[in-house]
Write a protein that holds these residues in place. Structure first.
Motif, PDB file in Angstrom:
ATOM      1  N   ALA A 136       0.824  -1.209   0.000  1.00 52.03           N
ATOM      2  CA  ALA A 136       0.000   0.000   0.000  1.00 52.03           C
ATOM      3  C   ALA A 136       0.857   1.258   0.000  1.00 52.03           C
ATOM      4  O   ALA A 136       0.478   2.260  -0.612  1.00 52.03           O
ATOM      5  CB  ALA A 136      -0.930  -0.008   1.214  1.00 52.03           C
ATOM      6  N   ARG A 137       2.008   1.229   0.685  1.00 51.85           N
ATOM      7  CA  ARG A 137       2.892   2.398   0.698  1.00 51.85           C
ATOM      8  C   ARG A 137       3.302   2.784  -0.711  1.00 51.85           C
ATOM      9  O   ARG A 137       3.402   3.956  -1.042  1.00 51.85           O
ATOM     10  CB  ARG A 137       4.157   2.101   1.523  1.00 51.85           C
ATOM     11  CG  ARG A 137       4.003   2.264   3.005  1.00 51.85           C
ATOM     12  CD  ARG A 137       5.353   2.406   3.691  1.00 51.85           C
ATOM     13  NE  ARG A 137       6.269   1.334   3.340  1.00 51.85           N
ATOM     14  CZ  ARG A 137       6.474   0.243   4.065  1.00 51.85           C
ATOM     15  NH1 ARG A 137       5.793   0.065   5.179  1.00 51.85           N
ATOM     16  NH2 ARG A 137       7.335  -0.666   3.692  1.00 51.85           N
ATOM     17  N   GLU A 138       3.570   1.797  -1.528  1.00 48.12           N
ATOM     18  CA  GLU A 138       3.980   2.066  -2.911  1.00 48.12           C
ATOM     19  C   GLU A 138       2.788   2.441  -3.781  1.00 48.12           C
ATOM     20  O   GLU A 138       2.844   3.387  -4.560  1.00 48.12           O
ATOM     21  CB  GLU A 138       4.681   0.837  -3.502  1.00 48.12           C
ATOM     22  CG  GLU A 138       5.053   0.994  -4.971  1.00 48.12           C
ATOM     23  CD  GLU A 138       5.599  -0.286  -5.574  1.00 48.12           C
ATOM     24  OE1 GLU A 138       4.773  -1.122  -5.997  1.00 48.12           O
ATOM     25  OE2 GLU A 138       6.825  -0.439  -5.610  1.00 48.12           O
ATOM     26  N   ALA A 139       1.685   1.707  -3.632  1.00 44.50           N
ATOM     27  CA  ALA A 139       0.557   1.877  -4.545  1.00 44.50           C
ATOM     28  C   ALA A 139      -0.190   3.185  -4.319  1.00 44.50           C
ATOM     29  O   ALA A 139      -0.723   3.765  -5.273  1.00 44.50           O
ATOM     30  CB  ALA A 139      -0.407   0.696  -4.403  1.00 44.50           C
ATOM     31  N   VAL A 140      -0.235   3.666  -3.079  1.00 46.62           N
ATOM     32  CA  VAL A 140      -1.154   4.761  -2.773  1.00 46.62           C
ATOM     33  C   VAL A 140      -0.759   6.058  -3.473  1.00 46.62           C
ATOM     34  O   VAL A 140      -1.629   6.870  -3.831  1.00 46.62           O
ATOM     35  CB  VAL A 140      -1.248   4.970  -1.249  1.00 46.62           C
ATOM     36  CG1 VAL A 140       0.016   5.619  -0.695  1.00 46.62           C
ATOM     37  CG2 VAL A 140      -2.473   5.783  -0.889  1.00 46.62           C
ATOM     38  N   PHE A 141       0.527   6.275  -3.713  1.00 50.39           N
ATOM     39  CA  PHE A 141       0.925   7.502  -4.400  1.00 50.39           C
ATOM     40  C   PHE A 141       0.482   7.477  -5.855  1.00 50.39           C
ATOM     41  O   PHE A 141       0.046   8.496  -6.400  1.00 50.39           O
ATOM     42  CB  PHE A 141       2.440   7.689  -4.296  1.00 50.39           C
ATOM     43  CG  PHE A 141       2.891   9.078  -4.667  1.00 50.39           C
ATOM     44  CD1 PHE A 141       2.475  10.167  -3.925  1.00 50.39           C
ATOM     45  CD2 PHE A 141       3.733   9.290  -5.743  1.00 50.39           C
ATOM     46  CE1 PHE A 141       2.887  11.452  -4.256  1.00 50.39           C
ATOM     47  CE2 PHE A 141       4.151  10.560  -6.083  1.00 50.39           C
ATOM     48  CZ  PHE A 141       3.736  11.654  -5.337  1.00 50.39           C
ATOM     49  N   CYS A 142       0.579   6.314  -6.489  1.00 55.06           N
ATOM     50  CA  CYS A 142       0.065   6.179  -7.855  1.00 55.06           C
ATOM     51  C   CYS A 142      -1.441   6.404  -7.885  1.00 55.06           C
ATOM     52  O   CYS A 142      -1.966   7.063  -8.794  1.00 55.06           O
ATOM     53  CB  CYS A 142       0.396   4.797  -8.424  1.00 55.06           C
ATOM     54  SG  CYS A 142       2.140   4.527  -8.747  1.00 55.06           S
ATOM     55  N   LEU A 143      -2.142   5.839  -6.903  1.00 55.76           N
ATOM     56  CA  LEU A 143      -3.589   6.027  -6.851  1.00 55.76           C
ATOM     57  C   LEU A 143      -3.942   7.491  -6.640  1.00 55.76           C
ATOM     58  O   LEU A 143      -4.931   7.977  -7.211  1.00 55.76           O
ATOM     59  CB  LEU A 143      -4.189   5.173  -5.739  1.00 55.76           C
ATOM     60  CG  LEU A 143      -4.692   3.781  -6.162  1.00 55.76           C
ATOM     61  CD1 LEU A 143      -3.562   2.915  -6.658  1.00 55.76           C
ATOM     62  CD2 LEU A 143      -5.400   3.094  -5.005  1.00 55.76           C
ATOM     63  N   TYR A 144      -3.138   8.193  -5.863  1.00 57.76           N
ATOM     64  CA  TYR A 144      -3.384   9.621  -5.675  1.00 57.76           C
ATOM     65  C   TYR A 144      -3.275  10.365  -7.010  1.00 57.76           C
ATOM     66  O   TYR A 144      -4.119  11.202  -7.342  1.00 57.76           O
ATOM     67  CB  TYR A 144      -2.400  10.199  -4.663  1.00 57.76           C
ATOM     68  CG  TYR A 144      -2.229  11.691  -4.783  1.00 57.76           C
ATOM     69  CD1 TYR A 144      -3.253  12.560  -4.421  1.00 57.76           C
ATOM     70  CD2 TYR A 144      -1.053  12.236  -5.298  1.00 57.76           C
ATOM     71  CE1 TYR A 144      -3.106  13.929  -4.555  1.00 57.76           C
ATOM     72  CE2 TYR A 144      -0.894  13.605  -5.426  1.00 57.76           C
ATOM     73  CZ  TYR A 144      -1.917  14.443  -5.061  1.00 57.76           C
ATOM     74  OH  TYR A 144      -1.773  15.803  -5.207  1.00 57.76           O
TER      75      TYR A 144
END
Length: 416
Positions: free
Chosen positions: A322-330
């Motif tokens: 989630a730490r990696e994915a959440v910035f892309c999702l943002y």
């Protein structure tokens, strides 16, 4: 020092909350947004207000904390350049290749341009003003829409890194026992609430938020102090212990502040109010509502950090991914949202099905783009704030999430 799992998890949850919030912006009545649904509801204003007051203050405070934990004692110039690059590259790419799709949908919706994405992008990429157009950014020739947060983090970060040496005595003063718990509680409540209330009462009426970076006085007056407080207090262990200890009082104060703000707003909408007694109408209702808003904003932040410390400071199995994915999702989520709504709105699928499709589709579409494309293509990873090389995987496990660490975990969360 162990990794601050509570800050990691709180950052992930705060960024994920942007998805339902921005979906709500398309459906809440009387609130402007880049693209609105035909199905809007006035009742959505109440939960949206409750979320609005602390969502961005929380992100700026977490960003300041992350910087305060990560800034090195030496080599700060190189650190500042590296951090700025990690923020500016996704911002520029987002303006060119991600947010431009939002601008197209909005421009077609307002009638500023005829349908035709290719022709629009060729004109948009010239970065010249669009005379007579009304979509967001037309006056400047481009827009960063929801990515304004990245644009603000760059100067805030450079300012704090530049002042790190000057702030060191203040950071060194915090761990001392010269302040009593009562003194910390009094100053830690009255001073920030007074500043936020002054900002809402005095600055906001004449300088409403623009998110244009230059001249955005209200947002800077709210966000920069929160960022600075996070930076200064990031390593103040006594402060974190007190937030954990006081999580119930701060939660109740936040509830009181929210009830006061929403209660006064609801009272102001009651019919027949003009017939009330003169002394009741003369009471400072508007000022009280704004002070309650300031109280709610600050105590909600304190309560969130305290409860995160109690509940989230553990190595959840989902957290590394989630730490990696959440910035892309943002970066992706608002564009996916607007494109989905642009496609769904002519179908008139109904006031319940449409928002559910938009909400689920925004999350699923953003996550699939991250999982199937962005995280697997080395050239794309830096454009979305990720390291160019994917972390090495343990061949005995199917995912790096489960891979054992060969060194102690880092003491700070990654840059937001």
């Amino acid at each position: 020092m162990h990794r601050r799992h509570d800050l990691d998890a709180l950052r992930v949850l705060a960024l994920m909350l942007l998805i339902p919030y921005h979906v709500g912006m398309a459906y809440v009545d009387d609130w402007g947004f880049h693209l609105k649904s035909a199905y809007t509801a006035e009742w959505l204003q109440w939960p949206m207000i409750a979320l609005n007051r602390w969502r961005m203050p929380l992100l700026f405070a977490i960003s300041g904390i992350a910087l305060g934990l990560a800034v090195p004692a030496a080599g700060r110039m190189r650190f500042a350049l590296r951090r700025s690059g990690r923020l500016l590259l996704p911002l520029v790419f987002g303006i060119v290749a991600v947010v431009s799709l939002q601008a197209y949908c909005e421009a077609v919706d307002t009638g500023d341009v005829a349908p035709g994405l290719g022709a629009f992008l060729l004109r948009y990429w010239q970065f010249r003003p669009w005379p007579g157009a009304h979509f967001t950014g037309a006056a400047f020739g481009f827009t960063w829409n929801h990515l304004w947060y990245l644009a603000y983090l760059v100067p805030y970060s450079l300012l704090m890194i530049g002042l790190a040496s000057l702030l060191r005595p203040l950071r060194a003063l915090l761990p001392s026992g010269s302040l009593s718990n009562r003194g910390i509680a009094t100053a830690g409540l009255l001073l920030p609430v007074s500043w936020l209330a002054w900002n809402i009462l005095v600055v906001l009426p004449d300088h409403p938020p623009t998110h244009a970076l230059i001249g955005d006085l209200f947002v800077h007056a709210e966000s920069l102090p929160l960022f600075a407080l996070g930076f200064i207090g990031a390593r103040w262990q006594r402060g974190w212990d007190l937030l954990l200890r006081w999580r119930w009082p701060t939660l109740w104060l936040a509830v009181v502040g929210l009830c006061l703000e929403l209660g006064i707003r609801a009272l102001g909408r009651m019919p027949g109010l003009d017939g009330s007694e003169a002394w009741m109408l003369a009471l400072p209702w508007a000022q009280t509502e704004r002070i309650a808003r300031a109280l709610y904003t600050w105590t909600a932040l304190l309560a969130l950090f305290g409860w995160a410390r109690a509940w989230l400071d553990r190595p959840f199995r989902w957290l590394p991914y989630a730490r990696e994915a959440v910035f892309c999702l943002y970066i992706l989520h608002q564009t996916v949202l607007i494109v989905l709504l642009y496609w769904l709105r002519p179908l008139a699928v109904g006031p319940w099905l449409e928002p559910m499709l938009v909400l689920v589709g925004t999350f699923a579409g953003s996550l699939l783009l991250h999982e199937l494309l962005i995280r697997r293509v080395p050239l794309l990873r830096p454009l979305f704030g990720l390291p160019r090389r994917h972390p090495a995987r343990n061949p005995a496990t199917p995912s790096a999430i489960n891979a054992p660490r060969t060194r102690p975990p880092a003491p700070c969360p990654p840059d937001p």
